[in-house]
Enzyme design. Sequence first.
Site, PDB file in Angstrom:
ATOM      1  CB  SER A   1      -0.967  -0.039   1.188  1.00 29.25           C
ATOM      2  OG  SER A   1      -1.978   0.935   1.047  1.00 29.25           O
TER       3      SER A   1
ATOM      4  CD  GLU B   1      -5.045  -3.961  -4.302  1.00 28.03           C
ATOM      5  OE1 GLU B   1      -5.229  -3.720  -3.102  1.00 28.03           O
ATOM      6  OE2 GLU B   1      -3.960  -4.402  -4.745  1.00 28.03           O
TER       7      GLU B   1
ATOM      8  CG  HIS C   1      -5.641  -2.322  -0.005  1.00 26.59           C
ATOM      9  ND1 HIS C   1      -4.693  -2.245  -1.003  1.00 26.59           N
ATOM     10  CD2 HIS C   1      -5.221  -1.500   0.987  1.00 26.59           C
ATOM     11  CE1 HIS C   1      -3.748  -1.390  -0.626  1.00 26.59           C
ATOM     12  NE2 HIS C   1      -4.037  -0.935   0.573  1.00 26.59           N
TER      13      HIS C   1
END
Length: 513
Positions: A193, A316, A417
């Site tokens: 991330s 995600e 995610h």
Amino acid sequence: MSETTCQVRTPDGDVIGHQDGSVHAWKGIPYAAPTDGEHRFRSPRPVEPWTQPRDCRHFGSVAPQGLDNPVPIDPDIPMSEDCLSLNVWAPEPDGTPRPVMVWIHGGAYSLGSSSQAVYDGRRLAEVGDLVIVTINYRIGAFGFLDLSSFSTDDTVFESNLGLRDMIAALEWVRRSIGAFGGDPSNVTLFGESSGGASVTTLMTSPKAEGLFHRAIVQSAPATSVYGPDRAAQVAGRFLELVDITPDRIHELKTIEFMRLVEEGDTLCYEIPTKVPGTLGLAPVVDGDIVPRYPVAAFQKGFAHRIPLIIGTNNDEASIFRLMKSPLMPVTSDTVSEMFRAIANDHAELPAFRVAEIMSAYPERSKTSGALAMSTDAGFKMPSLWIADAHSRHSPVWMYRFDHATPMLKAARIGAGHATELPYVFGNFGTLNRDPTFWLGGRKAATAVSARVMKRWTAFARHGVPATLDGAKHWPLYTEPTRGTLVIDGQDNVVDDPDGETRVAWGDRVLGFS
């Protein structure tokens, strides 16, 4: 039975590690001095050496951040501006230099800590017989608010402080990791991330060149790096929130740190609510640490020429819908708003180009279509742009993480995610109420994790993510074929698996300035 310890000598002083499985762990080693008072909003400074051995049994302080956030932080660990510490897991040094992997945690540049249980480095160190380092760095307003436009002769503010901390940590690794049996000439930087985007940004930073030799980038919002004009506007809004006028700018050095945390949190949610698809606090193109927009720098060949693994998760954006987080647009209206804002930021972009991209998502009026567009804009396309550009001169391996347990599929999270993190570190069940295996799937997930860990550590050791256990061969990513490892219950190599999306977007980088 007495506990086994391992004392090593670093340039700053001796540190005592404690046995953790078949390796030793040294936690909370300071790599830079405290950053409070006059040193707030300034570059990290060298740590004061110590003369007595330092017991490194416990993690260092958590970087200042909001308490009401979705990241599971141990409440027993204090929060402090004296937060620039790191942790090392390593086999007992035996004279054989081992590869080093340095982890940068994610959290939208405003959340998280190296002490999160999912980042425990023991299993990865054991599987790969190598050295794992996880770092803390300044986040939120302390790390990614650029106040430099408000500097005066008496009160100086610097840019990209979180990135400067990461560079200081990498310099510590180069200087000190040999004492733990690590090889300072074989360092892999990896992150997820905003941690992954920090890796891509540092790959284009002259100040970081030579400090790491391979990179692994997981789910990076790599285009979320902004220009100095926007940074000055954000800083101005922050001053409004803390009720400090520019002529009283020096008061930022003494104001209580939780007030800065609170108003930094306000920014982090206010800005993406006003302009969907943007982050409130993020790296800035400053002509120094970040000389160019990173994805554009990759396309112009300015990135460090090192081997790279890069990839994204297939779903995600789903986790942001579940959390009702404004950090990513997840509805048809907010995604459309994001595209209008991108078009406004690129006045030279023909209207038909935006229409072409939108037409690639016939379901865009539905939640599934909005999530797909958000995933592609924030993660998938930036990663593809980087992979294409970097593969022209350096080895690149591309992956897409598709694996999801039955519970995550039932909850419509899928390969959301950050869901790959427990697979990378081999640490499942680290959430307070972890639903991952409520409907089974542990055996399959454990097998996927074993393959991921072997590939990541093989890459760190040899520069090639190859395993010798009969796992699927992972070929180099090249533009003619765009071979991508699709990680699932059974791994498969698929050529250009998101080709239609890629063609619709084209190779013109679309992001915010």
